[in-house]
Write a protein that holds these residues in place. Structure first.
Motif, PDB file in Angstrom:
ATOM      1  N   GLY A 191      -6.794 -28.770 -60.301  1.00 32.88           N
ATOM      2  CA  GLY A 191      -7.851 -28.593 -61.170  1.00 32.88           C
ATOM      3  C   GLY A 191      -7.506 -27.700 -62.438  1.00 32.88           C
ATOM      4  O   GLY A 191      -7.910 -27.935 -63.534  1.00 32.88           O
ATOM      5  N   ILE A 192      -6.765 -26.472 -62.171  1.00 34.39           N
ATOM      6  CA  ILE A 192      -6.257 -25.708 -63.460  1.00 34.39           C
ATOM      7  C   ILE A 192      -5.324 -26.398 -64.223  1.00 34.39           C
ATOM      8  O   ILE A 192      -5.345 -26.270 -65.479  1.00 34.39           O
ATOM      9  CB  ILE A 192      -5.744 -24.423 -62.788  1.00 34.39           C
ATOM     10  CG1 ILE A 192      -6.725 -23.508 -61.843  1.00 34.39           C
ATOM     11  CG2 ILE A 192      -5.230 -23.542 -63.815  1.00 34.39           C
ATOM     12  CD1 ILE A 192      -7.871 -23.258 -62.723  1.00 34.39           C
ATOM     13  N   ALA A 193      -4.392 -27.035 -63.385  1.00 35.40           N
ATOM     14  CA  ALA A 193      -3.303 -27.703 -64.194  1.00 35.40           C
ATOM     15  C   ALA A 193      -3.977 -28.806 -65.253  1.00 35.40           C
ATOM     16  O   ALA A 193      -3.626 -29.080 -66.180  1.00 35.40           O
ATOM     17  CB  ALA A 193      -2.204 -28.190 -63.352  1.00 35.40           C
ATOM     18  N   LEU A 194      -4.811 -29.713 -64.805  1.00 39.17           N
ATOM     19  CA  LEU A 194      -5.314 -30.783 -65.521  1.00 39.17           C
ATOM     20  C   LEU A 194      -6.169 -30.166 -66.665  1.00 39.17           C
ATOM     21  O   LEU A 194      -6.281 -30.760 -67.664  1.00 39.17           O
ATOM     22  CB  LEU A 194      -6.047 -31.575 -64.365  1.00 39.17           C
ATOM     23  CG  LEU A 194      -5.226 -32.605 -63.539  1.00 39.17           C
ATOM     24  CD1 LEU A 194      -6.169 -33.297 -62.537  1.00 39.17           C
ATOM     25  CD2 LEU A 194      -4.323 -33.568 -64.237  1.00 39.17           C
ATOM     26  N   SER A 195      -6.836 -29.085 -65.978  1.00 36.38           N
ATOM     27  CA  SER A 195      -8.105 -28.612 -67.154  1.00 36.38           C
ATOM     28  C   SER A 195      -7.186 -28.027 -68.278  1.00 36.38           C
ATOM     29  O   SER A 195      -7.446 -28.017 -69.564  1.00 36.38           O
ATOM     30  CB  SER A 195      -8.808 -27.265 -66.407  1.00 36.38           C
ATOM     31  OG  SER A 195      -9.489 -27.894 -65.297  1.00 36.38           O
ATOM     32  N   ARG A 196      -5.975 -27.428 -68.031  1.00 34.99           N
ATOM     33  CA  ARG A 196      -5.267 -26.821 -69.075  1.00 34.99           C
ATOM     34  C   ARG A 196      -4.771 -27.994 -69.979  1.00 34.99           C
ATOM     35  O   ARG A 196      -4.737 -28.011 -71.165  1.00 34.99           O
ATOM     36  CB  ARG A 196      -3.856 -25.942 -68.478  1.00 34.99           C
ATOM     37  CG  ARG A 196      -3.117 -25.510 -69.575  1.00 34.99           C
ATOM     38  CD  ARG A 196      -2.107 -24.568 -69.094  1.00 34.99           C
ATOM     39  NE  ARG A 196      -1.160 -24.057 -69.809  1.00 34.99           N
ATOM     40  CZ  ARG A 196       0.065 -23.360 -69.702  1.00 34.99           C
ATOM     41  NH1 ARG A 196       0.442 -23.473 -68.756  1.00 34.99           N
ATOM     42  NH2 ARG A 196       0.465 -22.536 -71.027  1.00 34.99           N
ATOM     43  N   ILE A 197      -4.423 -29.083 -69.570  1.00 32.45           N
ATOM     44  CA  ILE A 197      -3.731 -30.144 -70.450  1.00 32.45           C
ATOM     45  C   ILE A 197      -4.860 -30.775 -70.960  1.00 32.45           C
ATOM     46  O   ILE A 197      -4.829 -31.146 -72.287  1.00 32.45           O
ATOM     47  CB  ILE A 197      -3.313 -31.322 -69.451  1.00 32.45           C
ATOM     48  CG1 ILE A 197      -1.738 -30.737 -68.988  1.00 32.45           C
ATOM     49  CG2 ILE A 197      -2.968 -32.652 -70.330  1.00 32.45           C
ATOM     50  CD1 ILE A 197      -1.110 -31.688 -68.359  1.00 32.45           C
ATOM     51  N   ALA A 198      -6.049 -31.022 -70.679  1.00 26.74           N
ATOM     52  CA  ALA A 198      -7.390 -31.556 -71.165  1.00 26.74           C
ATOM     53  C   ALA A 198      -7.779 -30.394 -72.446  1.00 26.74           C
ATOM     54  O   ALA A 198      -8.104 -31.070 -73.263  1.00 26.74           O
ATOM     55  CB  ALA A 198      -8.501 -31.698 -70.062  1.00 26.74           C
ATOM     56  N   LEU A 199      -7.910 -29.252 -71.841  1.00 29.39           N
ATOM     57  CA  LEU A 199      -8.396 -28.468 -73.287  1.00 29.39           C
ATOM     58  C   LEU A 199      -7.399 -28.298 -74.247  1.00 29.39           C
ATOM     59  O   LEU A 199      -7.662 -28.303 -75.479  1.00 29.39           O
ATOM     60  CB  LEU A 199      -8.594 -26.822 -72.594  1.00 29.39           C
ATOM     61  CG  LEU A 199      -9.912 -26.744 -71.638  1.00 29.39           C
ATOM     62  CD1 LEU A 199      -9.873 -25.434 -71.019  1.00 29.39           C
ATOM     63  CD2 LEU A 199     -11.149 -26.943 -72.418  1.00 29.39           C
ATOM     64  N   GLY A 200      -5.914 -28.145 -74.071  1.00 27.66           N
ATOM     65  CA  GLY A 200      -4.925 -28.277 -75.055  1.00 27.66           C
ATOM     66  C   GLY A 200      -5.092 -29.473 -75.748  1.00 27.66           C
ATOM     67  O   GLY A 200      -4.865 -29.502 -76.894  1.00 27.66           O
ATOM     68  N   TYR A 201      -5.398 -30.586 -75.310  1.00 26.16           N
ATOM     69  CA  TYR A 201      -5.485 -31.940 -75.845  1.00 26.16           C
ATOM     70  C   TYR A 201      -6.533 -31.769 -76.640  1.00 26.16           C
ATOM     71  O   TYR A 201      -6.415 -32.089 -78.038  1.00 26.16           O
ATOM     72  CB  TYR A 201      -5.713 -33.016 -75.112  1.00 26.16           C
ATOM     73  CG  TYR A 201      -5.701 -34.132 -75.715  1.00 26.16           C
ATOM     74  CD1 TYR A 201      -4.521 -35.141 -76.197  1.00 26.16           C
ATOM     75  CD2 TYR A 201      -7.026 -34.894 -76.106  1.00 26.16           C
ATOM     76  CE1 TYR A 201      -4.719 -36.364 -76.961  1.00 26.16           C
ATOM     77  CE2 TYR A 201      -7.094 -36.418 -76.501  1.00 26.16           C
ATOM     78  CZ  TYR A 201      -5.932 -36.874 -77.046  1.00 26.16           C
ATOM     79  OH  TYR A 201      -6.008 -38.215 -77.627  1.00 26.16           O
ATOM     80  N   VAL A 202      -7.677 -31.332 -76.426  1.00 27.40           N
ATOM     81  CA  VAL A 202      -9.002 -31.396 -77.126  1.00 27.40           C
ATOM     82  C   VAL A 202      -9.126 -30.359 -78.296  1.00 27.40           C
ATOM     83  O   VAL A 202      -9.261 -30.735 -79.527  1.00 27.40           O
ATOM     84  CB  VAL A 202     -10.350 -31.013 -76.111  1.00 27.40           C
ATOM     85  CG1 VAL A 202     -11.410 -30.913 -76.910  1.00 27.40           C
ATOM     86  CG2 VAL A 202     -10.471 -32.183 -75.448  1.00 27.40           C
ATOM     87  N   VAL A 203      -8.290 -29.291 -78.097  1.00 21.63           N
ATOM     88  CA  VAL A 203      -8.279 -28.114 -78.897  1.00 21.63           C
ATOM     89  C   VAL A 203      -7.229 -28.753 -80.060  1.00 21.63           C
ATOM     90  O   VAL A 203      -7.475 -28.935 -81.464  1.00 21.63           O
ATOM     91  CB  VAL A 203      -7.720 -26.964 -78.545  1.00 21.63           C
ATOM     92  CG1 VAL A 203      -7.429 -25.953 -79.708  1.00 21.63           C
ATOM     93  CG2 VAL A 203      -8.880 -26.403 -77.785  1.00 21.63           C
ATOM     94  N   SER A 204      -6.101 -29.490 -79.934  1.00 20.10           N
ATOM     95  CA  SER A 204      -4.999 -29.764 -80.850  1.00 20.10           C
ATOM     96  C   SER A 204      -5.790 -30.998 -81.677  1.00 20.10           C
ATOM     97  O   SER A 204      -5.438 -31.051 -82.795  1.00 20.10           O
ATOM     98  CB  SER A 204      -3.846 -30.456 -80.010  1.00 20.10           C
ATOM     99  OG  SER A 204      -3.466 -29.145 -79.141  1.00 20.10           O
ATOM    100  N   VAL A 205      -6.500 -31.797 -81.016  1.00 15.32           N
ATOM    101  CA  VAL A 205      -6.976 -33.009 -81.614  1.00 15.32           C
ATOM    102  C   VAL A 205      -8.141 -32.734 -82.835  1.00 15.32           C
ATOM    103  O   VAL A 205      -8.041 -33.110 -83.728  1.00 15.32           O
ATOM    104  CB  VAL A 205      -7.404 -34.327 -80.744  1.00 15.32           C
ATOM    105  CG1 VAL A 205      -8.519 -35.165 -81.309  1.00 15.32           C
ATOM    106  CG2 VAL A 205      -6.371 -34.825 -80.113  1.00 15.32           C
ATOM    107  N   SER A 206      -8.745 -31.609 -82.337  1.00 13.16           N
ATOM    108  CA  SER A 206      -9.802 -30.985 -83.097  1.00 13.16           C
ATOM    109  C   SER A 206      -9.111 -30.385 -84.298  1.00 13.16           C
ATOM    110  O   SER A 206      -9.530 -30.616 -85.350  1.00 13.16           O
ATOM    111  CB  SER A 206     -10.646 -29.960 -82.405  1.00 13.16           C
ATOM    112  OG  SER A 206     -11.358 -30.461 -81.318  1.00 13.16           O
TER     113      SER A 206
END
Length: 339
Positions: A125-140
């Motif tokens: 949960g933490i590892a996938l959430s970190r990747i997802a949030l990193g992707y969303v912030v970077s794309v934003s």
């Protein structure tokens, strides 16, 4: 006077400073060397129009694609800056370049595995959430940069080296603003690549050393035990999240190892604040701020830091609510309770 300085700078503090400085220096310099070697070969061997052929023509799709390139080309935050400098000079759109620069240290398999290993209680949960949030912030961030003129972000010497595709863009005076690359004989390309790598290494290393010096001074002087006890109290989620973002900026840890520090040293704090640390640190810290300055104007670096702080704080707070609700739903499902 000598006695005063001796008491002010104790032997223990000096040893702690030297150990922290050298550990980060020896940890980071090899990655910078790798990054500058890659940048040198990109400068000499990568044709200017190659990126136009590889990436989607649509600038929005290009940003979304660059946010995932770290899964194929995993790099840490120290390595990515010199690589991005050369890719921008080869024609990679600025929004796509910034998306890859911010996402690659997080959205890559090495960081995923280290995060998965560090958080034993809920690793996936933490590892996938970190990747997802990193992707969303970077794309934003990359999307927002589409609407900002490059002259307000990049330094003049970087803009002067840009290789634009086609006829290029025009300056206000009507002259062509793209540079013309001289043809290098095949037998000399390797030497030219190494010379470029050496120049980039010396340029980037200066900012890196200054950054870790400032980081080590703060780290050696910090005593956060009482503050952590205060932030661990209920109702201080925003304060603890802001503190962990600031701490990630100061500590300047590598994205491949910071999860172990967070998991073992900040157990008392909330998931949200720890996640903010894990997302903000690989995108903006003291050494990165100085590395960014090797290609960006200082005002643009500061604006990027503020933007990242706002986006990461908001996204982590939102993620916390969704994540807790999801855990409760899974727990009820596991126990066979009604949904």
């Amino acid at each position: 006077m000598d006695h005063f300085l001796a008491t002010l700078i104790s032997e223990d503090i000096a040893q702690d400073f030297a150990f922290a400085f050298l550990s980060v220096l020896f940890e980071g310099l090899p990655f910078i060397l790798i990054g500058t070697l890659i940048s040198g070969f990109i400068d000499v061997y990568l044709p200017a129009k190659t990126l136009d052929k590889l990436l989607p023509k649509n600038r929005w799709l290009s940003i979304f694609t660059c946010g995932l390139l770290g899964l194929i080309i995993p790099v840490c935050e120290c390595t990515v800056v010199p690589v991005i400098r050369r890719l921008i000079a080869k024609g990679l759109p600025l929004g796509s370049a910034f998306t890859y620069m911010l996402a690659a240290p997080i959205v890559n398999p090495i960081t995923f595995m280290s995060t998965y290993t560090a958080f034993a209680n809920e690793p996936l949960g933490i590892a996938l959430s970190r990747i997802a949030l990193g992707y969303v912030v970077s794309v934003s961030v990359g999307t927002l940069i589409l609407f900002v003129p490059i002259e307000t972000i990049l330094k003049r010497n970087i803009i002067d080296r840009l290789h634009f595709s086609g006829v290029g863009h025009s300056k206000q005076d009507g002259t062509c603003c793209h540079t013309h690359q001289h043809v290098i004989p095949a037998s000399h390309k390797y030497v030219a690549a190494m010379r470029t790598a050496v120049r980039d290494f010396l340029d980037v290393s200066v900012y890196f050393v200054i950054g870790i010096t400032l980081m080590t001074i703060f780290k050696s002087a910090a005593n956060t035990n009482s503050l952590l006890n205060y932030l661990a109290e209920d109702g201080r989620l925003l304060e603890s999240t802001s503190f962990m973002i600031a701490l990630s900026f100061i500590l300047s840890l590598c994205s491949t190892s910071d999860a172990f520090v967070v998991a073992t040293s900040f157990e008392r704090l909330s998931r949200v604040s720890k996640m903010a640390f894990l997302v903000f640190g690989p995108m903006m810290d003291i050494k990165l701020m100085l590395l960014y300055q090797s290609m960006m104007k200082m005002r643009a670096v500061l604006m990027l830091a503020v933007l990242l702080f706002i986006l990461i704080t908001a996204s982590c707070l939102l993620w916390g609510n969704i994540y807790v609700d999801t855990l409760e739903w899974v727990e009820q499902l596991t126990k066979g309770g009604s949904l």
